[in-house]
Structure formats: structure tokens, C-alpha cells
Design a protein around this motif. Structure first.
Motif, mmCIF file in Angstrom:
data_model
loop_
_atom_site.group_PDB
_atom_site.id
_atom_site.type_symbol
_atom_site.label_atom_id
_atom_site.label_comp_id
_atom_site.label_asym_id
_atom_site.label_seq_id
_atom_site.Cartn_x
_atom_site.Cartn_y
_atom_site.Cartn_z
ATOM 1 N N ASN A 1 30.246 59.897 -53.269
ATOM 2 C CA ASN A 1 30.779 58.871 -52.364
ATOM 3 C C ASN A 1 30.195 58.951 -50.959
ATOM 4 O OD1 ASN A 1 32.603 57.814 -54.352
ATOM 5 N ND2 ASN A 1 33.914 59.611 -53.997
ATOM 6 N N ASP A 2 29.273 59.857 -50.740
ATOM 7 C CA ASP A 2 28.691 60.035 -49.408
ATOM 8 C C ASP A 2 27.829 58.830 -49.021
ATOM 9 O OD1 ASP A 2 28.284 62.537 -47.417
ATOM 10 O OD2 ASP A 2 26.459 61.313 -47.460
ATOM 11 N N ALA A 3 27.694 58.602 -47.726
ATOM 12 C CA ALA A 3 26.860 57.499 -47.229
ATOM 13 C C ALA A 3 25.425 57.602 -47.730
ATOM 14 C CB ALA A 3 26.888 57.487 -45.699
ATOM 15 N N SER B 1 24.739 55.815 -50.971
ATOM 16 C CA SER B 1 25.099 54.399 -51.058
ATOM 17 C C SER B 1 23.905 53.480 -51.235
ATOM 18 C CB SER B 1 25.872 53.984 -49.792
ATOM 19 O OG SER B 1 25.035 54.102 -48.640
ATOM 20 N N LEU C 1 22.186 56.586 -41.727
ATOM 21 C CA LEU C 1 22.681 57.257 -42.929
ATOM 22 C C LEU C 1 22.963 58.737 -42.641
ATOM 23 C CD1 LEU C 1 20.344 55.758 -45.693
ATOM 24 C CD2 LEU C 1 22.778 55.262 -45.331
ATOM 25 N N ARG D 1 26.141 59.143 -40.680
ATOM 26 C CA ARG D 1 27.370 58.825 -41.416
ATOM 27 C C ARG D 1 27.694 59.824 -42.513
ATOM 28 N NH1 ARG D 1 25.606 53.457 -43.638
ATOM 29 N NH2 ARG D 1 27.389 53.806 -45.033
ATOM 30 N N THR D 2 26.769 60.718 -42.832
ATOM 31 C CA THR D 2 27.025 61.638 -43.938
ATOM 32 C C THR D 2 28.137 62.626 -43.605
ATOM 33 O OG1 THR D 2 26.033 63.229 -45.466
ATOM 34 C CG2 THR D 2 25.259 63.298 -43.199
ATOM 35 N N ASP D 3 28.881 63.027 -44.639
ATOM 36 C CA ASP D 3 29.883 64.079 -44.494
ATOM 37 C C ASP D 3 29.317 65.429 -44.900
ATOM 38 O OD1 ASP D 3 31.903 62.327 -43.642
ATOM 39 O OD2 ASP D 3 32.343 61.744 -45.721
#
Length: 469
Positions: free
Chosen positions: A339-341, A344, A308, A311-313
Motif C-alpha cells: 500500500n506504499d506510495a 502506486s 513518491l 510520500r513513502t512510509d
């Protein structure tokens, strides 16, 4: 865990024995279990006290839970719960008298609380003592027999729970079945009178499906992404310190830990700075060397949380990880959107996404559109502001100007709503969960009210007057 099959030939003998014995014990001793409940709770407490040091050591061995955290969150909360239950049982089982309609002339109406019977408790790994024995204590206090399935991810604790059960209840009132998901699936294929499950939502659906096959009532204590809201009117020092504590207690592996923070944009930078300062005060500049900081329970969960982060922005702060020891540093992440990982799924670790908002109504609407969380936390010095947010945003429970502490009280019901579960327990609420209300009307033999019997000719007006219509 997959949906369980029902072929007894595939069951481990200990699983089938536990289910059958629990049913037999309740059927044979159903009248005495309620009267013996307080004694049974005393035996459970005594056994736990005898093994208290071993339990604390086992919690350290399984995932390096600090001694103070182990005692406060696992042991003392159980002692408190047992004391509360012993007080509650004095009055709980007394029949409650209710008004009787005139049409039941010369009758008495009462409601009795009756135990369900054989109860299955499936416990998680993150608080393996508390989340096993607190519901077990409630089920026993309500007069049920219990089969406990602890998590295989904390094997040292699971072995001790089995020892405690055998020492406290040699008659088998409490049976512990160890093993992995296969034993859990086998237990779910058996007929129990009540199921109490604590864990994630995905497995909760499987448990509910299995319960439906036998029409078994159940409680689901699940998780979710619990938000902490920090308004511009918050005491930022208090908010940062308490959120840091709640997020990092047990390395974030707490179902009611603040999963993410929504900070009013005007105080975002100040909050981030104070949050980082709070982390240093608690764990020093190198948390990996702190004796007060837990580890992630195993490689699988460590890798899941690491993925996680990868994958984060967002902007990741203090990203320090050690896969050899499952160490994952307290990690705030800024510049995160919905919408970030990291948004989710439930993080269940010490990673804190920090989102910003400008309008409280828009922020509340965004929360309402998401699955209902297990907890909601609001920080504001303006009580009315905090209350308004609580009125808008649903949750299982929560706190104003604090986090997590609502679950520590045996006076308050604990549970979720929607995707975070259903049902309540703790204290008297556990007794209500593990019993059903049985309505009984005691009607005198004389006089006989013959108007209710056929033939009905000429009796309608009399009946109308009696029922008031």
C-alpha cells in the motif's frame, strides 16, 4: 495527450503532408518496397553510422547518457537488429504452400505476407534512438512506408533522426515529424494502416481509442511495475549486482528495469548490504560525480519521483537529490508494503522499493492480483523453483538470474501482456507484426466441378463424401 480531433483545418501542414505522402509512397511503390527492403535497411544503417558520434553526443546533451550505455543500448542494438532483418527478409516473403482440401480439387493454396501500408511509429524519450529506429527498421523491412514521431523530451536526438531520415530516404519512405503532443494528436487523427506506440499505459489508451476510429491495427509497448524476486536460494552477490545494474542503467528510466524487489525475509538484510556495496562498486561513494550515471530526463519527471520518495512510509537509504541537474541517487527503500506510495505507479527511476515475503505461494498470489508486468525476474540457484514461479506469475517476458537482457536479443519476441501492452517485435517477429497473412487459392480452369452450382437436387450425398461427413 488527449483524444485527437479529426478536423484537418487544425493540423500543422507538415503533419498532414507526412500522412498523405506516406500513403502515396506506399500506394505508388507497393510492389517494389518489399524487393527493396534490404537495400533500404542498408541505407538506414549507413546513415546512422555516419551520424553515430553525433547521436551519442545528443544522448549526453538530452539527459547525460554515458557513452558506453548509449552505444550498447541505442546504437549497437540497432545494428544487430538491421543485420537480423536483412537475413530474415530473404525467406520471409516467399509464399508458403499449404495443404488443399479434396473439395478444392486441382487447386493450390498459399499464404503470402503483405505489408500493411503506411505505418505510424510513436517513440518515447528514454531510449530515443533504439525505440524509434528498431520498430522503424522492422516496418521498412516488411515493405511499409513509415512516419516517425520521436519524443519532444529529447530534442537533440529528434533533430538528428530527422536528418538521418532525409539523408537515407530522400524519396520520403521514412518521414520524421517533430513537435510535442499536439503533433502526435494530429498524426493520430489521420488514417494510417498500422500504428506502433511505445510509452506509458495512460497514453496507450488514448492511442488505442484513436486507432479504433479508423479500425487501424496497432501494437502497444507499454510499461508497468516489473518485479525482481530474490529467494533464499539465490546467489545474493549475483542478484544484488545484476539488480543494481538493471535498476540504475539509464538512471532507472527503462521500461523493463526491476521496479521493485521481493526478497525472502531470511535474506533481506544480506541482500540490502550487498545491493549497497554493488552501487558503490559501480558509481563510487558519490554517484553525482560519476561519469557513468545518467540524469532524470527533465524537471517534471524528477519532481514526480521525488514526490513518491517524500510520500513513502518506508526507510529511505542514500536519499541524495539535486533538482538543478535532475540528479537522483540510487535509492533503496526498505520497510515497504503493497500500500506504499512507491507501489502506486511505475517509478521509472533509480528508486528501489524492497519488500519481503515468507511464503512463495502467498507472494505469487499477491503478484497475480496486480496488473501483469512487462517483465519478471527470479533469482534462485534452484532452477525448478524459478520455473515454478514463472509458471504461476504472468509477464510479457523476463529472466532467471538476470534482468533486462532478454530485450537485447533480436532472436526473441519482445512485448507486454495485459496492462503492459500487446504485440511483439524484434527480428522476424517485427516482420510478422508489420505484415498480414494473405491467403490465396489458385484454382485450375479445368475440370469444372459443377456440383457446387445450383440446382442442388441430388448432390448432397456427393458433397458429404467429398467433405468426409
Amino acid at each position: 495527450m488527449s483524444a485527437p480531433e479529426t478536423d484537418d483545418r487544425t493540423l500543422h501542414p507538415s503533419v498532414l503532408s507526412a500522412a498523405v505522402d506516406s500513403r502515396r509512397i506506399f500506394d505508388v511503390q507497393t510492389q517494389s518496397l518489399k524487393s527493396r527492403a534490404r537495400d533500404a535497411l542498408g541505407k538506414l544503417e549507413m546513415a546512422v553510422r555516419q551520424h553515430e558520434r553525433e547521436l551519442i553526443d545528443a544522448l549526453w546533451s538530452d539527459f547525460r547518457k554515458p557513452e558506453l550505455e548509449a552505444f550498447v543500448s541505442e546504437i549497437s542494438v540497432l545494428y544487430q537488429e538491421i543485420r537480423k532483418l536483412r537475413k530474415c527478409t530473404r525467406r520471409f516473403f516467399r509464399p508458403v504452400r499449404h495443404r488443399t482440401p479434396m473439395s478444392f480439387f486441382r487447386s493450390r493454396s498459399r499464404v503470402r505476407h503483405e505489408p500493411y501500408g503506411a505505418v505510424l511509429v510513436i517513440a518515447p524519450w528514454n531510449y530515443p534512438v533504439q525505440l524509434s529506429l528498431v520498430p522503424v527498421a522492422g516496418a521498412i523491412a516488411a515493405g511499409n512506408s513509415v512516419v516517425l514521431k520521436p519524443s519532444e523530451l529529447t530534442p537533440h536526438v529528434a533533430a538528428l533522426l530527422e536528418t538521418i531520415a532525409k539523408e537515407a530516404f530522400p524519396d520520403g519512405l521514412l518521414r520524421v515529424v517533430t513537435g510535442d503532443h499536439r503533433e502526435a494528436e494530429a498524426l493520430l487523427s489521420q488514417k494510417f494502416d498500422y500504428i506502433f506506440y511505445t510509452g506509458n499505459t495512460r497514453v496507450g489508451r488514448i492511442v488505442m481509442e484513436a486507432a479504433a476510429r479508423h479500425l487501424t491495427p496497432l501494437t502497444l509497448e507499454l510499461g508497468g511495475k516489473s518485479p525482481a524476486i530474490v529467494t533464499r536460494n539465490a546467489d545474493l552477490n549475483v542478484a544484488a549486482q545484476r539488480i543494481a545494474w538493471g535498476k540504475c542503467f539509464n538512471a532507472g528510466q527503462t521500461c523493463v528495469a526491476p521496479d521493485y524487489v521481493l526478497v525472502e525475509s531470511t535474506v533481506h538484510d544480506a541482500f540490502l548490504r550487498k545491493y549497497q556495496e554493488a552501487l558503490v562498486r559501480m558509481y563510487g561513494s558519490d554517484p553525482e560525480q560519476s561519469p557513468d550515471y545518467s540524469r532524470i530526463v527533465n524537471d517534471r519527471h524528477f519532481n514526480r519521483i521525488s514526490a513518491l520518495i517524500d510520500r513513502t512510509d518506508g526507510t529511505v537509504w542514500n536519499d541524495v537529490r539535486n533538482p538543478d541537474t535532475c540528479f537522483l541517487a540510487p535509492t533503496p527503500v526498505t520497510d515497504v508494503d503493497w500500500n506504499d506510495a512507491l507501489m502506486s505507479e511505475e517509478i521509472f527511476g533509480p528508486v528501489l522499493p524492497i519488500l519481503t515475503y515468507d511464503d512463495v505461494s502467498e507472494m505469487s498470489e499477491a503478484l497475480i492480483r496486480r496488473p501483469k508486468p512487462l517483465a519478471l525476474y527470479v533469482f534462485s540457484k534452484r532452477h525448478r523453483e524459478a520455473e515454478e514461479i514463472f509458471q504461476r506469475v504472468p509477464s510479457g517476458g523476463g529472466c532467471i538470474n538476470d534482468v533486462v537482457i532478454h530485450v537485447a536479443s533480436s532472436e526473441l519476441p519482445f512485448g507486454g501482456v495485459g496492462d503492459s501492452g500487446f504485440g511483439r517485435y524484434r527480428g522476424v517477429h517485427s516482420l510478422r507484426t508489420f505484415t498480414y497473412e494473405r491467403a490465396v487459392v489458385d484454382h485450375r480452369i479445368r475440370p469444372e466441378l459443377r456440383f457446387r452450382y445450383a440446382p442442388y437436387k441430388g448432390k448432397l450425398e456427393l458433397v458429404r463424401r467429398l467433405v468426409g461427413r
